[in-house]
Enzyme design. Structure first.
Site, PDB file in Angstrom:
ATOM      1  N   CYS A 111       0.812  -1.226   0.000  1.00  0.00           N
ATOM      2  CA  CYS A 111       0.000   0.000   0.000  1.00  0.00           C
ATOM      3  C   CYS A 111       0.842   1.271   0.000  1.00  0.00           C
ATOM      4  CB  CYS A 111      -0.958   0.004   1.183  1.00  0.00           C
ATOM      5  SG  CYS A 111      -2.000  -1.441   1.228  1.00  0.00           S
ATOM      6  N   HIS A 248      -3.083   7.116   2.189  1.00  0.00           N
ATOM      7  CA  HIS A 248      -3.570   5.817   1.741  1.00  0.00           C
ATOM      8  C   HIS A 248      -4.944   5.563   2.363  1.00  0.00           C
ATOM      9  CE1 HIS A 248      -4.164   1.683   1.016  1.00  0.00           C
ATOM     10  NE2 HIS A 248      -3.840   1.284   2.234  1.00  0.00           N
ATOM     11  N   ASN A 278     -10.286  -0.028  -0.142  1.00  0.00           N
ATOM     12  CA  ASN A 278      -8.821   0.049  -0.045  1.00  0.00           C
ATOM     13  C   ASN A 278      -8.218  -0.536  -1.328  1.00  0.00           C
ATOM     14  OD1 ASN A 278      -6.111  -0.472   0.456  1.00  0.00           O
ATOM     15  ND2 ASN A 278      -6.435  -1.221   2.525  1.00  0.00           N
TER      16      ASN A 278
HETATM   17  N1  ACO Z   1     -18.782  -8.414   9.428  1.00  0.00           N
HETATM   18  C1  ACO Z   1     -19.244  -8.712  10.654  1.00  0.00           C
HETATM   19  N2  ACO Z   1     -18.456  -9.112  11.655  1.00  0.00           N
HETATM   20  C2  ACO Z   1     -17.128  -9.206  11.404  1.00  0.00           C
HETATM   21  C3  ACO Z   1     -16.573  -8.908  10.149  1.00  0.00           C
HETATM   22  C4  ACO Z   1     -17.464  -8.508   9.132  1.00  0.00           C
HETATM   23  N3  ACO Z   1     -17.046  -8.190   7.900  1.00  0.00           N
HETATM   24  N4  ACO Z   1     -15.234  -9.085  10.211  1.00  0.00           N
HETATM   25  C5  ACO Z   1     -14.962  -9.477  11.455  1.00  0.00           C
HETATM   26  N5  ACO Z   1     -16.099  -9.579  12.178  1.00  0.00           N
HETATM   27  C6  ACO Z   1     -16.258  -9.962  13.561  1.00  0.00           C
HETATM   28  C7  ACO Z   1     -15.149 -10.870  14.052  1.00  0.00           C
HETATM   29  O1  ACO Z   1     -15.384 -12.206  13.713  1.00  0.00           O
HETATM   30  C8  ACO Z   1     -15.214 -10.633  15.541  1.00  0.00           C
HETATM   31  O2  ACO Z   1     -16.258 -11.397  16.069  1.00  0.00           O
HETATM   32  P1  ACO Z   1     -16.094 -12.102  17.512  1.00  0.00           P
HETATM   33  O3  ACO Z   1     -15.956 -10.954  18.479  1.00  0.00           O
HETATM   34  O4  ACO Z   1     -17.355 -12.862  17.650  1.00  0.00           O
HETATM   35  O5  ACO Z   1     -14.857 -12.933  17.418  1.00  0.00           O
HETATM   36  C9  ACO Z   1     -15.605  -9.170  15.654  1.00  0.00           C
HETATM   37  O6  ACO Z   1     -16.212  -8.813  14.391  1.00  0.00           O
HETATM   38  C10 ACO Z   1     -14.445  -8.260  15.914  1.00  0.00           C
HETATM   39  O7  ACO Z   1     -13.407  -8.610  14.986  1.00  0.00           O
HETATM   40  P2  ACO Z   1     -12.084  -7.795  14.921  1.00  0.00           P
HETATM   41  O8  ACO Z   1     -11.215  -8.340  13.840  1.00  0.00           O
HETATM   42  O9  ACO Z   1     -11.514  -7.730  16.314  1.00  0.00           O
HETATM   43  O10 ACO Z   1     -12.663  -6.385  14.494  1.00  0.00           O
HETATM   44  P3  ACO Z   1     -11.976  -4.995  14.556  1.00  0.00           P
HETATM   45  O11 ACO Z   1     -12.760  -4.082  15.391  1.00  0.00           O
HETATM   46  O12 ACO Z   1     -10.503  -5.096  14.821  1.00  0.00           O
HETATM   47  O13 ACO Z   1     -12.182  -4.517  13.055  1.00  0.00           O
HETATM   48  C11 ACO Z   1     -10.886  -4.289  11.055  1.00  0.00           C
HETATM   49  C12 ACO Z   1     -11.591  -5.247  12.006  1.00  0.00           C
HETATM   50  C13 ACO Z   1     -11.944  -3.373  10.411  1.00  0.00           C
HETATM   51  C14 ACO Z   1     -10.206  -5.100   9.976  1.00  0.00           C
HETATM   52  C15 ACO Z   1      -9.882  -3.456  11.886  1.00  0.00           C
HETATM   53  O14 ACO Z   1      -9.015  -4.289  12.606  1.00  0.00           O
HETATM   54  C16 ACO Z   1      -9.085  -2.569  11.020  1.00  0.00           C
HETATM   55  O15 ACO Z   1      -9.577  -1.595  10.498  1.00  0.00           O
HETATM   56  N6  ACO Z   1      -7.802  -2.861  10.848  1.00  0.00           N
HETATM   57  C17 ACO Z   1      -6.957  -2.196   9.926  1.00  0.00           C
HETATM   58  C18 ACO Z   1      -6.753  -3.132   8.820  1.00  0.00           C
HETATM   59  C19 ACO Z   1      -6.772  -2.527   7.459  1.00  0.00           C
HETATM   60  O16 ACO Z   1      -7.241  -1.429   7.216  1.00  0.00           O
HETATM   61  N7  ACO Z   1      -6.248  -3.298   6.558  1.00  0.00           N
HETATM   62  C20 ACO Z   1      -6.198  -2.921   5.191  1.00  0.00           C
HETATM   63  C21 ACO Z   1      -5.034  -3.528   4.539  1.00  0.00           C
HETATM   64  S1  ACO Z   1      -3.580  -2.930   5.167  1.00  0.00           S
HETATM   65  C22 ACO Z   1      -3.385  -1.412   4.639  1.00  0.00           C
HETATM   66  O17 ACO Z   1      -3.975  -0.991   3.708  1.00  0.00           O
HETATM   67  C23 ACO Z   1      -2.413  -0.641   5.354  1.00  0.00           C
END
Ligand code: ACO
Length: 325
Positions: A111, A248, A278
């Protein structure tokens, strides 16, 4: 000697997939995706390749700059999702554009790829190796995503963005910083091929993107403001003097977190991730093109571009938006 961007272009696949469409594939909802990421929809390729999208974006950037393909001296494609190992995407783009005088190669910094490619082009131009460059970020991430994994398939989109830049005596790019930390490679990973030859039969673990979302989140919110501050210091500017931060487009909560750490209002951080998701290396140049075409980039305005992603990699660039010499 420096380098200024004088043209922008972008290209997105035709098919548009909303969060409600995704809710038919995996156990998720529009509300969950919007709340956690800010994303409402994304373009997904149904046949468009990285090279095709990149070539379209390049053609538009050249038209915007008023330059011809034969004038291009350097062509760098930043991508982590090429269809071919060889030839490079850049050579395919060179061929379809007719940029016969360009040196063309690909660069992968995930990215942060567009930022790393822009920095490379700046170094080439500053050192006199060439006088101009086409710099492209292009991705078809939909082929690297596990469409049964709700934790990742909701995040990404496909597309390409390009800028045409040329040497200038003043203004343009004012400073650049780049960083990498390979010790954190497992946080965001996608394997390509297992080693297989007459002497060994490798086993492919998984061809899909694997991500520790929380680790990515805290890395971005911690490191990106530090990189931006470092680039601003090099340019002898304060954050308050910068009108626009083009980051980004991973997640609106990451961008808001970065703004908060810099002590700035989030309204200086334009976003399009709600509409396009993204797009990894394509996200900064696509947003830049949108802003340019909307007339929001004013001559002489100070801007920061910042990319961050797998590797880990991150970087920031301070520039004076200056199309006129
Ligand atoms: N829909 C519904 N529920 C979901 C989804 C979904 N799409 N995805 C995960 N969940 C659930 C999980 O299973 C979990 O359930 P549980 O509590 O029963 O186990 C719960 O939601 C929480 O999951 P987490 O992974 O802890 O959710 P979090 O609040 O961390 O959000 C996210 C996830 C949005 C990916 C967050 O961690 C984030 O924004 N991270 C940054 C990652 C990113 O932007 N990556 C892009 C690529 S890298 C880059 O571009 C730099």
């Amino acid at each position: 000697m420096s380098m200024r961007i004088i043209g922008t272009g972008s290209a997105l696949p035709e098919k548009y997939v909303t969060n409600n469409d995704l809710a038919e594939l995996v156990d998720t909802s529009d509300e969950w995706i919007r709340e956690r990421t800010g994303i409402a929809g994304r373009h997904v390729s149904t046949g468009e390749t990285v090279a095709e999208l990149a070539a379209l974006a390049c053609g538009r950037a050249l038209a915007d700059a008023g330059r011809r393909a034969e004038q291009v001296e350097l062509l760098i494609v930043a991508t982590c999702s090429p269809e071919t190992g060889i030839p490079s995407v850049a050579c395919q783009v060179q061929s379809s554009l007719g940029a016969v005088n360009a040196v063309a190669f690909d660069l992968n910094a995930a990215c942060a790829g567009f930022l790393f490619a822009l920095h490379t082009a700046w170094a080439y131009v500053q050192s006199g190796i060439c006088r101009n460059a086409l710099i492209v970020g292009a991705e078809v991430l939909s082929k690297l995503v596990d469409w049964t994994d709700r934790g990742t398939c909701i995040l990404f989109g496909d597309g390409a963005g390009a800028v045409f830049a040329e040497q200038c005596d003043r203004g343009g790019i004012l400073s650049f910083v780049q960083h990498s930390d390979g010790r954190k490679g497992e946080v965001l990973r996608c394997d390509s091929r297992a080693l297989t030859n007459p002497y060994v039969r490798g086993v492919m673990q998984s061809p899909w993107v694997k991500m520790d979302g929380r680790e990515v989140f805290s890395f971005a919110v911690r490191q990106v403001p530090t990189g931006i501050t470092e680039a601003l210091r090099q340019a002898h500017l304060k954050a308050e003097e910068v009108e626009m931060f083009v980051l980004h487009q991973a997640n609106f909560r990451i961008i808001e977190g970065i703004a908060r750490r810099l002590g700035l209002d989030a309204d200086r951080f334009p976003m399009n991730l709600d509409r396009v998701g993204n797009m990894s290396s394509a996200s900064i140049p696509v947003l830049l093109d949108e802003l340019n075409r909307a007339g929001r980039l004013k001559e002489g305005m100070k801007m920061v571009l910042s990319g961050f992603g797998a590797g880990l990699t991150w970087g920031a660039c301070v520039l004076n938006w200056q199309r006129e010499c």
